[in-house]
Design a protein around this motif. Structure first.
Motif, PDB file in Angstrom:
ATOM      1  N   THR A 134       0.684  -1.118   0.079  1.00 45.84           N
ATOM      2  CA  THR A 134       0.031   0.022  -0.078  1.00 45.84           C
ATOM      3  C   THR A 134       0.812   1.269  -0.069  1.00 45.84           C
ATOM      4  N   PHE A 135       1.804   1.280   0.666  1.00 47.54           N
ATOM      5  CA  PHE A 135       2.953   2.558   0.722  1.00 47.54           C
ATOM      6  C   PHE A 135       4.140   2.298  -0.100  1.00 47.54           C
ATOM      7  N   SER A 136       4.540   1.092  -0.260  1.00 52.18           N
ATOM      8  CA  SER A 136       5.971   1.136  -0.917  1.00 52.18           C
ATOM      9  C   SER A 136       5.785   1.315  -2.360  1.00 52.18           C
ATOM     10  N   VAL A 137       4.802   0.899  -3.189  1.00 51.20           N
ATOM     11  CA  VAL A 137       4.733   1.130  -4.319  1.00 51.20           C
ATOM     12  C   VAL A 137       4.344   2.658  -4.827  1.00 51.20           C
ATOM     13  N   PRO A 138       3.523   3.289  -4.261  1.00 50.58           N
ATOM     14  CA  PRO A 138       3.293   4.661  -4.418  1.00 50.58           C
ATOM     15  C   PRO A 138       4.350   5.406  -4.108  1.00 50.58           C
ATOM     16  N   TYR A 139       4.871   5.047  -3.220  1.00 51.53           N
ATOM     17  CA  TYR A 139       6.097   5.856  -2.802  1.00 51.53           C
ATOM     18  C   TYR A 139       7.125   5.926  -3.739  1.00 51.53           C
ATOM     19  N   LEU A 140       7.697   4.957  -4.217  1.00 50.76           N
ATOM     20  CA  LEU A 140       8.664   4.812  -5.086  1.00 50.76           C
ATOM     21  C   LEU A 140       8.417   5.555  -6.315  1.00 50.76           C
ATOM     22  N   ALA A 141       6.909   5.455  -6.851  1.00 48.71           N
ATOM     23  CA  ALA A 141       6.375   6.103  -8.188  1.00 48.71           C
ATOM     24  C   ALA A 141       6.329   7.571  -7.919  1.00 48.71           C
ATOM     25  N   GLN A 142       6.055   8.105  -6.628  1.00 49.75           N
ATOM     26  CA  GLN A 142       6.170   9.421  -6.545  1.00 49.75           C
ATOM     27  C   GLN A 142       7.661  10.029  -6.305  1.00 49.75           C
ATOM     28  N   PHE A 143       8.469   9.297  -5.837  1.00 47.47           N
ATOM     29  CA  PHE A 143       9.827   9.664  -6.093  1.00 47.47           C
ATOM     30  C   PHE A 143      10.223   9.754  -7.518  1.00 47.47           C
ATOM     31  N   ALA A 144       9.920   8.957  -8.584  1.00 47.53           N
ATOM     32  CA  ALA A 144      10.266   9.132  -9.667  1.00 47.53           C
ATOM     33  C   ALA A 144       9.616  10.148 -10.591  1.00 47.53           C
ATOM     34  N   GLU A 145       8.464  10.525 -10.092  1.00 52.14           N
ATOM     35  CA  GLU A 145       7.701  11.772 -10.602  1.00 52.14           C
ATOM     36  C   GLU A 145       7.930  13.252 -10.137  1.00 52.14           C
ATOM     37  N   MET A 146       8.809  13.187  -8.962  1.00 51.32           N
ATOM     38  CA  MET A 146       9.136  14.542  -8.398  1.00 51.32           C
ATOM     39  C   MET A 146       9.831  15.680  -9.263  1.00 51.32           C
ATOM     40  N   VAL A 202      20.492   2.481 -10.114  1.00 50.50           N
ATOM     41  CA  VAL A 202      19.763   1.730 -10.726  1.00 50.50           C
ATOM     42  C   VAL A 202      18.072   2.517 -10.720  1.00 50.50           C
ATOM     43  N   LEU A 203      17.819   2.948  -9.545  1.00 50.04           N
ATOM     44  CA  LEU A 203      16.388   3.547  -9.008  1.00 50.04           C
ATOM     45  C   LEU A 203      16.492   5.178 -10.025  1.00 50.04           C
ATOM     46  N   SER A 204      17.524   5.753 -10.264  1.00 45.44           N
ATOM     47  CA  SER A 204      17.542   6.890 -11.033  1.00 45.44           C
ATOM     48  C   SER A 204      17.264   6.664 -12.342  1.00 45.44           C
ATOM     49  N   LEU A 205      17.835   5.376 -12.816  1.00 43.37           N
ATOM     50  CA  LEU A 205      17.469   4.901 -14.303  1.00 43.37           C
ATOM     51  C   LEU A 205      16.136   4.460 -14.545  1.00 43.37           C
ATOM     52  N   LEU A 206      15.568   3.738 -13.504  1.00 44.03           N
ATOM     53  CA  LEU A 206      14.023   3.576 -13.321  1.00 44.03           C
ATOM     54  C   LEU A 206      13.091   4.720 -13.539  1.00 44.03           C
ATOM     55  N   SER A 207      13.552   5.765 -12.569  1.00 44.78           N
ATOM     56  CA  SER A 207      12.755   7.068 -13.173  1.00 44.78           C
ATOM     57  C   SER A 207      13.037   7.771 -14.269  1.00 44.78           C
ATOM     58  N   ASP A 208      14.031   7.377 -14.919  1.00 48.27           N
ATOM     59  CA  ASP A 208      14.211   8.018 -16.359  1.00 48.27           C
ATOM     60  C   ASP A 208      13.099   7.228 -17.167  1.00 48.27           C
ATOM     61  N   ALA A 240       9.900   8.478 -16.817  1.00 50.73           N
ATOM     62  CA  ALA A 240       9.751   9.830 -17.356  1.00 50.73           C
ATOM     63  C   ALA A 240       9.752   9.778 -18.750  1.00 50.73           C
ATOM     64  N   HIS A 241      10.392   8.982 -19.335  1.00 59.97           N
ATOM     65  CA  HIS A 241      10.505   8.799 -20.818  1.00 59.97           C
ATOM     66  C   HIS A 241       8.799   8.105 -21.337  1.00 59.97           C
ATOM     67  N   ALA A 242       8.500   7.177 -20.595  1.00 60.71           N
ATOM     68  CA  ALA A 242       6.984   6.593 -21.033  1.00 60.71           C
ATOM     69  C   ALA A 242       6.054   7.811 -20.957  1.00 60.71           C
ATOM     70  N   ARG A 243       6.201   8.606 -19.915  1.00 61.10           N
ATOM     71  CA  ARG A 243       5.189   9.934 -20.054  1.00 61.10           C
ATOM     72  C   ARG A 243       5.262  10.925 -21.173  1.00 61.10           C
ATOM     73  N   ASP A 244       6.771  11.213 -21.262  1.00 56.56           N
ATOM     74  CA  ASP A 244       7.061  12.185 -22.405  1.00 56.56           C
ATOM     75  C   ASP A 244       6.695  11.762 -23.754  1.00 56.56           C
ATOM     76  N   GLU A 245       7.365  10.495 -24.083  1.00 59.32           N
ATOM     77  CA  GLU A 245       7.423   9.946 -25.378  1.00 59.32           C
ATOM     78  C   GLU A 245       6.057   9.367 -25.847  1.00 59.32           C
ATOM     79  N   HIS A 246       5.302   8.478 -24.827  1.00 54.63           N
ATOM     80  CA  HIS A 246       4.099   7.871 -25.099  1.00 54.63           C
ATOM     81  C   HIS A 246       2.757   8.447 -24.599  1.00 54.63           C
TER      82      HIS A 246
END
Length: 456
Positions: free
Chosen positions: A132-144, A348-354, A357-363
């Motif tokens: 409940t908290f770990s998945v949205p937490y990582l997702a928000q980190f990637a979107e910050m 590796v987490l920074s690469l995941l956030s990239d 971001a690529h999926a949002r920007d390109e697709h």
């Protein structure tokens, strides 16, 4: 993407906000490590449940239900992002954290099958709260942030607080249990303390998350039926492959560590030594994370990952060949390994956030929750697989005798070699393979006005 020094491209968040939100990682680390270290021992040695039965009651919820919960929460957090922001999941998880942490240990005095059912149900609830908290937490980190350089810094903050979580879960928790008497009450009090710490960290992260603006622009959310399409993103597929290799190796290493310390290193008090080395490792992770962020700014994410993962693998292999070194040397090896772990873990987490971001920007698709869910599944399943089935197979293949261990009889030379294989050789090789995957299949665009984005 905009450069880090352009104010309109960065997140505009201050260090206090970044640190406050990153504090939530402590809760994630407590949920990941505390049961792995304490629950099976507690169920077998304190409650008297047979090891195989207790292990099954833990393994099924951890792997099967953990996968289901992660994927459902990931897709739901994407689809509900507009009306239920990701930060609200932290509030839900924070409120539930103390109850989830205590539940699997509050086993009633009853028939064994009742106890097993209790563990199965409460640990399933535990995994649901964790997702409940770990998945949205990582997702928000990637979107910050829209800036890939700043995303590396953000993941450095996150991984730095991983060290604090390791210190609490792998050093403070077992020492507290030992201090309280190693009995049922001692475990219950320890779990209450850890649950309250996790709740506090999540509520602080939830409060600071209010300062983080939601990503601009409408983006189509993934559905459950779209999950296979995530692996059509070659960038993401490559990262997942490296993560599978790395996490299975990490699980083998975690589970093999006590055997290596007791038998290969021949330490008379292995748990005490593990507590000391875990504390050293935690400090090294906290100190190393910001240094690796600076290294990545200079030489790029790909080279930084390869150096850190290769260094981790080589030191792991080296330690296995010099198990009888004096403890100060072992402390130094533990510190170097943890510092290297901070490097590849941050990058590796920074690469995941990239990738997100690529999926949002390109697709034009919001895949943050989905990608984070898949990543979480890989981490949990990989560590569970490596730390149970694989390490057990390795020790058995080299002739480890559990009956002799229980009776205090010395193990054979072959069995001791198996502990080296489990802690050093196999995990060391997996880290080198993961470094090779990133080196061969991940490429970074040259620095341009669009910033730096890793791609495969």
């Amino acid at each position: 993407m905009l450069l880090a020094n352009q104010s309109d491209g960065a997140s505009g968040l201050g260090r206090a906000t970044k640190a406050g939100f990153a504090l939530g990682q402590v809760a994630g680390q407590l949920f990941r490590d505390a049961p792995s270290l304490l629950l099976l021992f507690y169920l077998t040695n304190v409650m008297g449940i047979a090891p195989a039965i207790a292990g099954a009651a833990i393994f099924v919820p951890k792997v099967v239900f953990g996968v289901i919960f992660d994927l459902w929460i990931g897709v739901a957090s994407d689809r509900m992002a507009a009306r239920f922001p990701r930060r609200q999941w932290l509030l839900v998880g924070g409120i539930a954290a103390p109850f989830a942490m205590l539940g699997p240990f509050a086993v009633p005095e009853a028939a064994m099958m009742v106890q097993v059912a209790w563990v199965f149900v409460t640990f399933s609830a535990y995994m649901a709260v964790y997702s409940t908290f770990s998945v949205p937490y990582l997702a928000q980190f990637a979107e910050m942030s829209s800036d890939p350089v700043e995303r590396t810094e953000l993941m450095g903050w996150k991984h730095g607080f991983t060290g604090l979580g390791v210190l609490l879960s792998s050093s403070f928790a077992p020492m507290l249990v030992n201090r309280l008497g190693m009995d049922r009450q001692g475990h219950l009090i320890t779990m209450v303390v850890l649950g309250l710490i996790a709740m506090t960290c999540l509520l602080v992260a939830w409060r600071f998350a209010a300062r983080i603006r939601e990503p601009g622009g409408a983006a189509k959310a993934f559905a459950i039926r779209d999950l296979p399409r995530a692996f059509a993103d070659r960038r993401f597929a490559v990262l997942c492959l490296s993560a599978v290799v790395m996490t299975v190796g990490a699980g083998i290493s975690y589970a093999g560590f006590p055997f290596f310390v007791k038998y290969a290193m021949a330490r008379p008090e292995p748990l005490h030594d593990i507590g000391v080395m875990s504390a050293i490792m935690a400090v090294a992770v906290m100190a190393g994370s910001p240094l690796w962020v600076m290294v990545a700014k200079r030489i790029g994410k790909k080279q930084t990952y390869v150096i850190a993962a290769s260094g981790h693998g080589l030191v792991t292999l080296l330690w296995g060949q010099m198990a009888h070194v004096p403890m100060p040397v072992a402390w130094a090896l533990a510190a170097i390994m943890a510092a290297c772990n901070a490097g590849w873990g941050t990058i590796v987490l920074s690469l995941l956030s990239d990738c997100i971001a690529h999926a949002r920007d390109e697709h034009g698709e919001n895949r943050a929750g989905t990608y984070s869910a898949i990543w979480s599944v890989i981490e949990k399943a990989g560590i569970a697989l490596g730390g149970t089935l694989v390490v057990g197979a390795i020790l058995s293949a080299w002739g480890f005798d559990a009956a002799a261990a229980r009776a205090g009889v010395a193990q054979s030379a072959e069995a001791i070699a198996g502990t080296v294989m489990a802690y050093s050789v196999v995990p060391g090789v997996t880290k080198l393979i993961a470094a090779l995957i990133i080196w061969r299949f991940v490429h970074e665009k040259p620095q341009t006005e669009e910033g730096t984005l890793a791609h495969a």
